[in-house]
Design a protein around this motif. Structure first.
Motif, mmCIF file in Angstrom:
data_model
loop_
_atom_site.group_PDB
_atom_site.id
_atom_site.type_symbol
_atom_site.label_atom_id
_atom_site.label_comp_id
_atom_site.label_asym_id
_atom_site.label_seq_id
_atom_site.Cartn_x
_atom_site.Cartn_y
_atom_site.Cartn_z
ATOM 1 N N UNK A 41 43.815 42.796 42.858
ATOM 2 C CA UNK A 41 43.838 43.303 41.483
ATOM 3 C C UNK A 41 43.160 42.310 40.549
ATOM 4 N N UNK A 42 42.270 42.823 39.711
ATOM 5 C CA UNK A 42 41.570 41.999 38.731
ATOM 6 C C UNK A 42 41.933 42.543 37.346
ATOM 7 N N UNK A 43 42.564 41.710 36.523
ATOM 8 C CA UNK A 43 42.919 42.118 35.165
ATOM 9 C C UNK A 43 41.713 42.003 34.252
ATOM 10 N N UNK A 44 41.720 42.817 33.187
ATOM 11 C CA UNK A 44 40.636 42.766 32.226
ATOM 12 C C UNK A 44 40.847 43.773 31.118
ATOM 13 N N UNK A 45 39.777 44.065 30.409
ATOM 14 C CA UNK A 45 39.814 45.016 29.306
ATOM 15 C C UNK A 45 38.875 46.176 29.625
ATOM 16 N N UNK A 46 39.361 47.400 29.370
ATOM 17 C CA UNK A 46 38.564 48.596 29.626
ATOM 18 C C UNK A 46 38.298 49.335 28.324
ATOM 19 N N UNK A 47 37.158 49.972 28.268
ATOM 20 C CA UNK A 47 36.805 50.866 27.179
ATOM 21 C C UNK A 47 36.290 52.139 27.838
ATOM 22 N N UNK A 48 37.069 53.220 27.744
ATOM 23 C CA UNK A 48 36.793 54.446 28.491
ATOM 24 C C UNK A 48 36.748 55.651 27.567
ATOM 25 N N UNK A 49 36.024 56.676 27.984
ATOM 26 C CA UNK A 49 35.971 57.915 27.216
ATOM 27 C C UNK A 49 35.668 59.080 28.147
ATOM 28 N N UNK A 50 36.102 60.261 27.747
ATOM 29 C CA UNK A 50 35.735 61.476 28.472
ATOM 30 C C UNK A 50 34.425 61.978 27.894
ATOM 31 N N UNK A 56 33.098 54.518 31.463
ATOM 32 C CA UNK A 56 33.085 53.497 30.424
ATOM 33 C C UNK A 56 32.773 52.139 31.002
ATOM 34 N N UNK A 57 33.415 51.113 30.426
ATOM 35 C CA UNK A 57 33.145 49.748 30.855
ATOM 36 C C UNK A 57 34.450 48.998 31.141
ATOM 37 N N UNK A 58 34.315 47.951 31.947
ATOM 38 C CA UNK A 58 35.440 47.073 32.284
ATOM 39 C C UNK A 58 34.924 45.641 32.211
ATOM 40 N N UNK A 59 35.634 44.789 31.463
ATOM 41 C CA UNK A 59 35.296 43.369 31.364
ATOM 42 C C UNK A 59 36.405 42.574 32.035
ATOM 43 N N UNK A 60 36.159 42.084 33.260
ATOM 44 C CA UNK A 60 37.201 41.355 33.996
ATOM 45 C C UNK A 60 37.511 39.999 33.385
ATOM 46 N N UNK A 61 38.769 39.573 33.526
ATOM 47 C CA UNK A 61 39.189 38.241 33.067
ATOM 48 C C UNK A 61 38.635 37.142 33.962
ATOM 49 N N UNK A 62 38.411 37.477 35.241
ATOM 50 C CA UNK A 62 37.856 36.503 36.187
ATOM 51 C C UNK A 62 36.818 37.193 37.050
ATOM 52 N N UNK A 63 35.848 36.432 37.517
ATOM 53 C CA UNK A 63 34.781 36.982 38.351
ATOM 54 C C UNK A 63 34.894 36.378 39.742
ATOM 55 N N UNK A 64 35.049 37.238 40.743
ATOM 56 C CA UNK A 64 35.142 36.794 42.133
ATOM 57 C C UNK A 64 33.992 37.395 42.942
ATOM 58 N N UNK A 65 33.751 36.864 44.112
ATOM 59 C CA UNK A 65 32.718 37.405 44.992
ATOM 60 C C UNK A 65 33.033 38.848 45.352
ATOM 61 N N UNK A 66 34.332 39.147 45.598
ATOM 62 C CA UNK A 66 34.733 40.496 45.953
ATOM 63 C C UNK A 66 34.455 41.459 44.811
ATOM 64 N N UNK A 67 34.678 40.984 43.615
ATOM 65 C CA UNK A 67 34.425 41.822 42.439
ATOM 66 C C UNK A 67 32.935 42.107 42.295
ATOM 67 N N UNK A 68 32.104 41.102 42.497
ATOM 68 C CA UNK A 68 30.649 41.299 42.396
ATOM 69 C C UNK A 68 30.146 42.303 43.427
ATOM 70 N N UNK A 69 30.776 42.352 44.604
ATOM 71 C CA UNK A 69 30.358 43.253 45.678
ATOM 72 C C UNK A 69 30.986 44.638 45.567
#
Length: 92
Positions: free
Chosen positions: A17-26, A37-50
């Motif tokens: 699980x990666x915490x962060x902020x989302x901005x979503x719309x229908x 929409x978009x998601x801005x993660x609190x941390x960046x990991x190799x798994x997240x990049x892939x």
């Protein structure tokens, strides 16, 4: 149009699980209903990049939606902005 902006967790295929902020719309264009929409993660990991397909986005109160990453871009040296497309009903 319905929207959500606030805290979220991106759940990767391996269950991480990666915490962060989302901005979503229908969006409702030409008879096509969808969301994203978009998601801005609190941390960046190799798994997240892939990460690309089979992901879950969890919003507060255990509302969950299935998402795919359609793009990423660096905001600053330490921040990443991920573009998401939702599948199925929107969790907001």
């Amino acid at each position: 149009m319905t929207s959500y902006s606030g805290p979220a967790r991106l759940i990767l295929v391996d269950g991480a699980c990666i915490s962060g902020m989302a901005s979503l719309a229908t969006n409702q264009r030409g008879g096509i209903n969808g969301w994203g929409g978009t998601f801005r993660p609190d941390e960046i990991t190799t798994e997240l990049r892939d990460a690309a397909e089979g992901l879950q986005l969890e919003l507060p109160y255990e509302r969950v939606g299935t998402v795919a990453v359609t793009g990423t871009r660096k905001l600053l040296a330490t921040q990443l902005l991920m573009s998401l497309t939702g599948h199925g009903p929107a969790p907001f």
